[in-house]
Write an enzyme that holds these catalytic residues in place. Sequence first.
Site, mmCIF file in Angstrom:
data_model
loop_
_atom_site.group_PDB
_atom_site.id
_atom_site.type_symbol
_atom_site.label_atom_id
_atom_site.label_comp_id
_atom_site.label_asym_id
_atom_site.label_seq_id
_atom_site.Cartn_x
_atom_site.Cartn_y
_atom_site.Cartn_z
ATOM 1 C CE LYS A 48 104.205 -60.344 -16.068
ATOM 2 N NZ LYS A 48 103.986 -61.055 -14.777
ATOM 3 C CB SER A 57 107.688 -61.529 -13.495
ATOM 4 O OG SER A 57 106.309 -61.804 -13.499
ATOM 5 C CB SER A 70 104.654 -61.816 -10.818
ATOM 6 O OG SER A 70 105.840 -62.570 -10.840
#
Lengths: 97, 488
Positions: free
Chosen positions: B79, B154, B178
Amino acid sequence: MPAKIDPDQVRRIARLARINLTQEELEQFSNQLSDILNYVDQLSELNTEGVEPTTGPLKISNVFRQDQAARSLSSEQALANAPCRHGDFFAVPKVLE
Amino acid sequence: MELHCLSIHQLAAELAKGQVSSCQATEHLFERIERHDPVIHGYLELQQDAAIAQADRIDKRRNDGETLGPLAGVPLAIKDNICVSHGRTTCASKILGNFQSPYDAHVIEALNAADAVILGKTNLDEFAMGASTENSGFGLTRNPWNPETVPGGSSGGSAAVVAADLAYAALGSDTGGSIRQPAAFCSVVGLKPTYGRVSRYGLVAFGSSLDQIGPIAKTVPDAALLLAAIASHDRRDSTSAELEVGDYLAEIERPVKPLRIGVASEYFGPGLDKEIAQAVRRALDLYESLGAEIVELSMPLNKYALAVYYIVATAEASSNLARYDGVRYGYRDRDSKDHIDMYSASRAHGFGAEVKRRIMLGTYTLSAGYYDAYYLKALKVRTLIKQDFDKAFEQVDCIAGPVTPTPPFKLGEKIDDPLTLYLSDVYTVMANLTGLPAISIPCGFSSAGLPIGLQLTTKAFSEELLLRIARMFEQATDYHQRKPKLQS
């Protein structure tokens, strides 16, 4: 508690947060922040008298380490992302008149 | 089975036998990424040269008979709010559009030590603020199961690339769901470890009392393998726990007996989609058939968790994001005449709408006159919610429930209504407020063919138990083996 954050209040918060907002954003945030604050207002239903606040999941405080010199980033590495530099310094617009 | 469909454990076995090389696996994934990622857009940046060079090094060391790390030659995705010292770390924000981290995050050092291969950086909601990955400053990510729907967020990029077999696994971060929510939306496994289990050194801070890094993987044993690689004490993160890391794989195939699973009746309220409620009930029936005892719980304070979360998370964000001022790194407005103007103009230009909204909300609730009414109040209710969970774990080993109130929603559906989007986090924020470990595992599909996740939560630092309980379900079902039909 205020039921509505008006655009003037939004402007005041934006100044504290150091974010310039357009007139359109001021009005949009006024509505959206009011909605969110109305939602979180449900917490006032709960009696929290005598309840200790929880700032984090772990019961730790003051984690100390030895005060010893260690390797850190070089000036070049630290300055590598600088949007503006003069020599070994970050350059900014004039702060004092 | 095709090379890209393998789990990490399967790939590692093939690599060890010499059936395939890490270079072949890595190049195969890059070809696949080139074909499918233009639609999905799970990656923000690929690190092809570095990845192939690393795969080549591992292959050579393997041929030389060297002992290799537990993730040797396995291609993974990261990420883009986790610092990697080559390439960019943008947090999907224009304010960090060209930022190059001078150092690796702790978890990246750990993956390097485990001999993993890093394919690239994945998309996210800007600064991890969102539940759909639509808030990215660099374009949205599509759900591989249906490109008209969101992948969640996210960590939407990480979940999407794992679901689409464009990485064998990925790292995400979880501040309010997330990791777990996009894992549920993409039918993969997502684990948020206990707060303190994984060092956040090098994770770009959002909500410091909530943030935790964790794995997104195709199977529970793969998630266990990744957790084992990244979990450890690290003195550079003062909240990282000085506790021994468990052997998450040793007993993962051994069912937990006796097993008491708690279910809060409050989780099945009117806001929950019917098909999700049915899938979760079916999952509980399955656990019962495996010998578990299902215990009905009442957790009345859960309904306040979301309000507490949005006060705490935004307050912490407003403070953490004060560092983006255009001085030391990031975007700077060049036309400002003084420094205050420079901060305000740089932030206005660099931040997207959701980030501004959250900074504003946090600034408001921390400001003079409102601190007690909002922030302090929220911290007190956080204590009550924690007590609720402590009490529940006196009766049960695990709490089960839905991950999300709805299946993946359509792109654009909630983008103009922040409060509705916040409600996506209603089942996930509790684990962040309490610090407890929680996992999302695939537990079914809606009639429209969209994924549904099951959430399991156990006591702090009991990831071994949590993973075993999750594995029981995975062994008895085949949801995790189903694959989306990709468009190219």
